[in-house]
Write a protein that holds these residues in place. Structure first.
Motif, PDB file in Angstrom:
ATOM      1  N   LEU A   1       0.781  -1.228   0.000  1.00 14.25           N
ATOM      2  CA  LEU A   1       0.000   0.000   0.000  1.00 14.25           C
ATOM      3  C   LEU A   1       0.820   1.289   0.000  1.00 14.25           C
ATOM      4  CD1 LEU A   1      -2.682  -1.067   2.648  1.00 14.25           C
ATOM      5  CD2 LEU A   1      -2.937  -1.081   0.170  1.00 14.25           C
ATOM      6  N   HIS A   2       2.127   1.228   0.175  1.00 13.56           N
ATOM      7  CA  HIS A   2       2.894   2.455   0.461  1.00 13.56           C
ATOM      8  C   HIS A   2       2.963   3.424  -0.704  1.00 13.56           C
ATOM      9  CE1 HIS A   2       6.858   1.870  -1.625  1.00 13.56           C
ATOM     10  NE2 HIS A   2       6.410   0.635  -1.706  1.00 13.56           N
ATOM     11  N   GLY A   3       2.846   2.963  -1.938  1.00 12.69           N
ATOM     12  CA  GLY A   3       2.823   3.880  -3.080  1.00 12.69           C
ATOM     13  C   GLY A   3       4.093   4.678  -3.269  1.00 12.69           C
ATOM     14  N   GLY A   4       5.243   4.161  -2.860  1.00  7.95           N
ATOM     15  CA  GLY A   4       6.514   4.848  -3.067  1.00  7.95           C
ATOM     16  C   GLY A   4       6.909   5.776  -1.946  1.00  7.95           C
ATOM     17  N   ARG A   5       6.039   5.956  -0.957  1.00  9.05           N
ATOM     18  CA  ARG A   5       6.343   6.862   0.162  1.00  9.05           C
ATOM     19  C   ARG A   5       6.959   6.082   1.325  1.00  9.05           C
ATOM     20  NH1 ARG A   5       1.209   7.663  -1.341  1.00  9.05           N
ATOM     21  NH2 ARG A   5       0.428   6.614   0.525  1.00  9.05           N
ATOM     22  N   THR A   6       7.746   6.798   2.145  1.00  8.47           N
ATOM     23  CA  THR A   6       8.274   6.181   3.366  1.00  8.47           C
ATOM     24  C   THR A   6       7.124   5.958   4.352  1.00  8.47           C
ATOM     25  OG1 THR A   6      10.427   7.241   3.098  1.00  8.47           O
ATOM     26  CG2 THR A   6       9.842   6.523   5.321  1.00  8.47           C
TER      27      THR A   6
END
Length: 207
Positions: A200-205
């Motif tokens: 689920l993170h979508g490329g974000r930390t």
């Protein structure tokens, strides 16, 4: 979920038996009627569905290691037979009078306290003393929070390989929050949460 099989497998891999088989068996997942055949094997025609001879797990593990996972799930009758195998280092397939010598390291695991099982007459005391040569306590994850950052990194890498994407990153605040949690599902629960975050993170930390 604490990692008992991982510990057992690494004991095997770091021993002189490492080149020989490591044979795990989940004692809680096999019906009592088939358990003796599963452990010791059987001959053709020894019972109704025995259409062909079968090699048992102890024979498969010869010169290697057998893991009896959740050993407290074995019934008292079969415990007596297991004790005899451990004492004599020989197995006898169901339906056979021939004994076969074996050389096997036995590792037994349980999520219960074996001494308490003995006191409650659910586990044979003589089998307990035969198995409890070198007890190893694997603490639950909540008692080893310093493992959590390492496990997060490992599970992120594994999830990325499965998903075919770059590993996601967990920020220091997220790691600290996970270290505060009590983890009733132990390492398996942590793996599920990390994998969910990686999906689920979508490329974000992760925060």
């Amino acid at each position: 979920g604490t990692g008992k099989e991982v510990v057992a497998r690494n004991l095997h891999l770091n021993s002189s038996r490492a080149e020989k088989p490591f044979v795990p068996i989940n004692c809680g997942a096999i019906s009592p009627e088939l358990f003796e055949s599963e452990l010791f094997g059987h001959e053709r025609g020894s019972f109704t569905s025995a259409d062909a001879p079968r090699v048992g797990r102890f024979e498969l593990a010869d010169h290697g290691t057998i893991l009896l996972d959740e050993v407290t799930e074995i019934g008292l009758t079969l415990q007596a037979k297991l004790l005899r195998v451990l004492q004599e280092r020989k197995v006898e397939r169901v339906g056979s009078s021939e004994t076969r010598s074996i050389d096997v390291r036995v590792i037994a695991t349980s999520n219960r306290i074996l001494r308490e099982e003995v006191d409650e007459d659910r586990f044979r005391e003589d089998l307990y003393f035969r198995l409890a040569v070198l007890p190893i306590h694997v603490p639950p994850l909540r008692e080893r929070p310093s493992d959590i950052p390492l496990l997060i990194e490992y599970f992120c890498t594994r999830a990325a390989q499965r998903l075919g994407r770059d590993p996601c990153q967990f920020g220091s605040d997220a790691v600290a929050r996970l270290q505060e949690y009590h983890w009733p599902g132990n390492v398996r629960e942590l793996e599920n949460i990390v994998t969910r975050g990686c999906i689920l993170h979508g490329g974000r930390t992760m925060t």
